[in-house]
Motif scaffolding. Structure first.
Motif, PDB file in Angstrom:
ATOM      1  N   SER A 196       0.822  -1.209   0.000  1.00 37.61           N
ATOM      2  CA  SER A 196       0.000   0.000   0.000  1.00 37.61           C
ATOM      3  C   SER A 196       0.856   1.259   0.000  1.00 37.61           C
ATOM      4  N   ILE A 197       1.927   1.288   0.779  1.00 38.83           N
ATOM      5  CA  ILE A 197       2.728   2.505   0.874  1.00 38.83           C
ATOM      6  C   ILE A 197       3.577   2.717  -0.376  1.00 38.83           C
ATOM      7  N   VAL A 198       4.073   1.627  -0.971  1.00 37.59           N
ATOM      8  CA  VAL A 198       4.882   1.769  -2.187  1.00 37.59           C
ATOM      9  C   VAL A 198       3.988   2.055  -3.388  1.00 37.59           C
ATOM     10  N   ARG A 199       2.828   1.381  -3.469  1.00 38.41           N
ATOM     11  CA  ARG A 199       1.937   1.607  -4.606  1.00 38.41           C
ATOM     12  C   ARG A 199       1.354   3.017  -4.573  1.00 38.41           C
ATOM     13  N   ASN A 200       1.116   3.542  -3.375  1.00 33.92           N
ATOM     14  CA  ASN A 200       0.639   4.921  -3.287  1.00 33.92           C
ATOM     15  C   ASN A 200       1.685   5.883  -3.849  1.00 33.92           C
ATOM     16  N   PHE A 201       2.960   5.635  -3.528  1.00 34.22           N
ATOM     17  CA  PHE A 201       4.005   6.494  -4.093  1.00 34.22           C
ATOM     18  C   PHE A 201       4.054   6.357  -5.610  1.00 34.22           C
ATOM     19  N   ALA A 202       3.823   5.136  -6.111  1.00 35.18           N
ATOM     20  CA  ALA A 202       3.870   4.925  -7.557  1.00 35.18           C
ATOM     21  C   ALA A 202       2.829   5.771  -8.284  1.00 35.18           C
ATOM     22  N   GLY A 211      -6.299   1.455  -1.051  1.00 31.43           N
ATOM     23  CA  GLY A 211      -7.317   2.497  -1.054  1.00 31.43           C
ATOM     24  C   GLY A 211      -7.349   3.263   0.259  1.00 31.43           C
ATOM     25  N   LEU A 212      -7.279   2.543   1.375  1.00 34.13           N
ATOM     26  CA  LEU A 212      -7.312   3.200   2.682  1.00 34.13           C
ATOM     27  C   LEU A 212      -6.083   4.076   2.882  1.00 34.13           C
ATOM     28  N   PHE A 213      -4.908   3.569   2.498  1.00 33.59           N
ATOM     29  CA  PHE A 213      -3.697   4.375   2.662  1.00 33.59           C
ATOM     30  C   PHE A 213      -3.735   5.604   1.761  1.00 33.59           C
ATOM     31  N   SER A 214      -4.250   5.460   0.546  1.00 35.65           N
ATOM     32  CA  SER A 214      -4.341   6.589  -0.374  1.00 35.65           C
ATOM     33  C   SER A 214      -5.251   7.676   0.170  1.00 35.65           C
ATOM     34  N   VAL A 215      -6.379   7.258   0.768  1.00 34.05           N
ATOM     35  CA  VAL A 215      -7.297   8.232   1.363  1.00 34.05           C
ATOM     36  C   VAL A 215      -6.598   8.983   2.495  1.00 34.05           C
ATOM     37  N   GLY A 216      -5.866   8.225   3.348  1.00 33.66           N
ATOM     38  CA  GLY A 216      -5.139   8.862   4.441  1.00 33.66           C
ATOM     39  C   GLY A 216      -4.063   9.815   3.942  1.00 33.66           C
ATOM     40  N   PHE A 217      -3.332   9.409   2.908  1.00 30.59           N
ATOM     41  CA  PHE A 217      -2.265  10.249   2.370  1.00 30.59           C
ATOM     42  C   PHE A 217      -2.849  11.508   1.736  1.00 30.59           C
ATOM     43  N   ALA A 218      -3.970  11.355   1.006  1.00 32.71           N
ATOM     44  CA  ALA A 218      -4.614  12.511   0.385  1.00 32.71           C
ATOM     45  C   ALA A 218      -5.132  13.481   1.440  1.00 32.71           C
ATOM     46  N   SER A 219      -5.689  12.929   2.534  1.00 33.18           N
ATOM     47  CA  SER A 219      -6.168  13.786   3.624  1.00 33.18           C
ATOM     48  C   SER A 219      -5.016  14.551   4.265  1.00 33.18           C
ATOM     49  N   LEU A 220      -3.871  13.880   4.396  1.00 34.85           N
ATOM     50  CA  LEU A 220      -2.691  14.536   4.951  1.00 34.85           C
ATOM     51  C   LEU A 220      -2.238  15.674   4.046  1.00 34.85           C
ATOM     52  N   LEU A 221      -2.223  15.441   2.749  1.00 37.93           N
ATOM     53  CA  LEU A 221      -1.853  16.491   1.807  1.00 37.93           C
ATOM     54  C   LEU A 221      -2.793  17.687   1.903  1.00 37.93           C
ATOM     55  N   ALA A 222      -4.098  17.391   2.135  1.00 38.14           N
ATOM     56  CA  ALA A 222      -5.108  18.449   2.158  1.00 38.14           C
ATOM     57  C   ALA A 222      -4.936  19.384   3.350  1.00 38.14           C
ATOM     58  N   ALA A 229       4.301  15.357   3.733  1.00 33.47           N
ATOM     59  CA  ALA A 229       3.514  14.120   3.752  1.00 33.47           C
ATOM     60  C   ALA A 229       4.422  12.903   3.639  1.00 33.47           C
ATOM     61  N   LEU A 230       5.448  12.990   2.807  1.00 28.81           N
ATOM     62  CA  LEU A 230       6.419  11.898   2.690  1.00 28.81           C
ATOM     63  C   LEU A 230       7.142  11.676   4.016  1.00 28.81           C
ATOM     64  N   LEU A 231       7.376  12.770   4.732  1.00 28.84           N
ATOM     65  CA  LEU A 231       8.032  12.661   6.036  1.00 28.84           C
ATOM     66  C   LEU A 231       7.122  12.006   7.066  1.00 28.84           C
ATOM     67  N   TRP A 232       5.854  12.434   7.118  1.00 31.52           N
ATOM     68  CA  TRP A 232       4.935  11.934   8.146  1.00 31.52           C
ATOM     69  C   TRP A 232       4.565  10.464   7.954  1.00 31.52           C
ATOM     70  N   GLN A 233       4.709   9.924   6.730  1.00 30.43           N
ATOM     71  CA  GLN A 233       4.367   8.517   6.536  1.00 30.43           C
ATOM     72  C   GLN A 233       5.448   7.590   7.106  1.00 30.43           C
ATOM     73  N   ILE A 234       6.638   8.107   7.382  1.00 33.85           N
ATOM     74  CA  ILE A 234       7.736   7.263   7.870  1.00 33.85           C
ATOM     75  C   ILE A 234       7.466   6.711   9.268  1.00 33.85           C
TER      76      ILE A 234
END
Length: 428
Positions: free
Chosen positions: A249-255, A372-383, A397-402
């Motif tokens: 999920s975390i690598v595919r979201n970056f892709a 899907g769940l990780f993407s929603v979380g990452f998008a919310s973080l960006l927002a 956002a890249l920092l906070w996912q670590i």
């Protein structure tokens, strides 16, 4: 094994390449936007696509195990043809009518992915000689991953060049020059031809012998429930799915956001297609490495190594070094190949023939749900993060996912160790 059944291995390789390596991938977002959609509409269409896969992933796998994998692969090819025809004939800037064409495209695309997911590997695996199936599968899986990577390289380069009318017209006499709107349909035409090839390949496939049920739909429903229960109670499959979904999920979201990251590290936009091709070249070598690692180390050892490589890549993304930031991006793309090989190898070794496609579909459903769940979380973080100066939101956002990844991956690996320790399971 009959000669026709033996040919399924090569047919599987060809189908995988033509079905997966699609020339519109490097321009997918701008393809829809140039047709007249807004970015918000494109995002909603992708949510519809993911939801379609989620709803039909496991039922399609159960049907493949019940009525035959070949039939599901033929259906996947027909749906691929329909989805490409929708894009080819979608009216530009036509409001609701355009949206309807695109909705049909995304639904057919999701259904096609769901039908093919697991059915192709299950058919190929059961077509191999039974007495040496596990060893032969490693060779075949490495082969298909290499050829898929090569196909991806060609698709990325062709898709990016065909979409640009200026690049196409450089190769054509002046009297044959084409308009921009025509060039933007060329990658779609190429993928439509690939879909026709997929249909031809699947029609030539031979269904391996397997038990059939008197009531296919009822059996498919029971098989789905029993397989999901088996996957979640078998320690080895449970571990590879649970740990795998986090890594995936975390690598595919970056892709999916690589183009934004490339802009952040100051790479020119014309290079994006070639960078996608570079990932494909790298993918040619990954299967051989994955094969050796899986032969030498346990399943858990390989998952831990992939987690470590993922962490290294995520850490190196954060500084967003101009140009040199490409190195951790390519490292993360490589980890996807390592993970895919490891997960596929374990599931095929553990699953029996009667439920093989269903097991792979359960895996696909869980992986897509996690993504899907990780993407929603990452998008919310960006927002919620400020984006001034430009690009700082993505970097933060890249920092906070670590820390999220470190805590979850560390906890899951410890849990997996104690989950597997009593049985001393080794994946060799």
């Amino acid at each position: 094994m009959s000669a026709s059944l033996a040919g399924n291995a090569n047919r599987f390789v060809l189908f995988s390449v033509f079905f997966s390596a699609r020339a519109y991938y490097p321009v997918l977002a701008i393809l829809f936007i140039d047709l007249g959609l807004t970015l918000d509409q494109f995002v909603m269409l992708n949510l519809l696509w993911a939801l379609t896969i989620f709803l039909f992933e496991v039922p399609s796998g159960a049907l493949a195990d019940t009525i035959g994998r070949r039939r599901l692969l033929i259906a996947a090819s027909v749906l691929m043809i329909i989805e490409m025809l929708c894009l080819l004939f979608a009216p530009r800037d036509a409001g609701i009518l355009l949206l309807v064409f695109c909705i049909i495209n995304r639904i057919c695309s999701g259904l096609s992915e769901a039908c093919a997911s697991g059915a192709d590997e299950a058919l190929a695996y059961d077509s191999l000689p039974e007495h040496q199936r596990a060893q032969t599968w490693d060779h075949l899986l490495a082969k298909v991953m290499r050829w898929r990577s090569l196909g991806y390289v060609v698709a990325m380069i062709l898709g990016g060049l065909l979409y640009d009318a200026r690049a196409v017209n450089l190769l054509l006499p002046e009297v044959w020059h084409i308009e921009t709107t025509t060039a933007q349909r060329l990658p779609v035409i190429l993928v439509l031809l690939q879909a026709v090839v997929c249909l031809f390949i699947t029609l030539r496939m031979v269904e391996p012998p397997h038990a059939t049920a008197a009531s296919p739909l009822a059996h498919a429903f029971r098989l789905t429930l029993s397989t999901a229960r088996w996957v979640l109670t078998n320690p080895k499959t449970l571990v590879v799915i649970v740990v795998g979904v986090l890594l995936d999920s975390i690598v595919r979201n970056f892709a999916t956001i690589t183009s934004s990251y490339y802009r952040l590290i100051e790479l020119p936009e014309w290079s994006y297609g070639f960078l996608g091709a570079a990932s494909g070249v790298l993918g040619w070598f990954v299967p051989g490495i994955a094969k050796r690692l899986n032969a030498r180390f346990s399943m858990l050892g390989n998952l831990a190594l992939i987690a470590l490589l993922t962490l290294m890549g995520l850490l190196a993304l954060v500084p967003a070094w101009p140009v040199y930031g490409l190195i951790p991006a390519l490292l993360l793309m490589a980890t996807m190949g390592l993970l895919s090989f490891t997960v596929s190898r374990v599931l095929h070794q553990e699953a029996d023939s009667a439920r093989r496609a269903t097991v792979l579909s359960v895996k696909g459903l869980i992986f897509n749900l996690g993504y899907g769940l990780f993407s929603v979380g990452f998008a919310s973080l960006l927002a919620v993060l400020p984006d001034s100066p430009e690009g700082i939101a993505l970097r933060n956002a890249l920092l906070w996912q670590i820390p999220f990844f470190v805590l979850l991956a560390g906890g899951l690996l410890v849990w997996a160790f104690y989950q597997l320790k009593p049985r001393q399971l080794k994946s060799r």
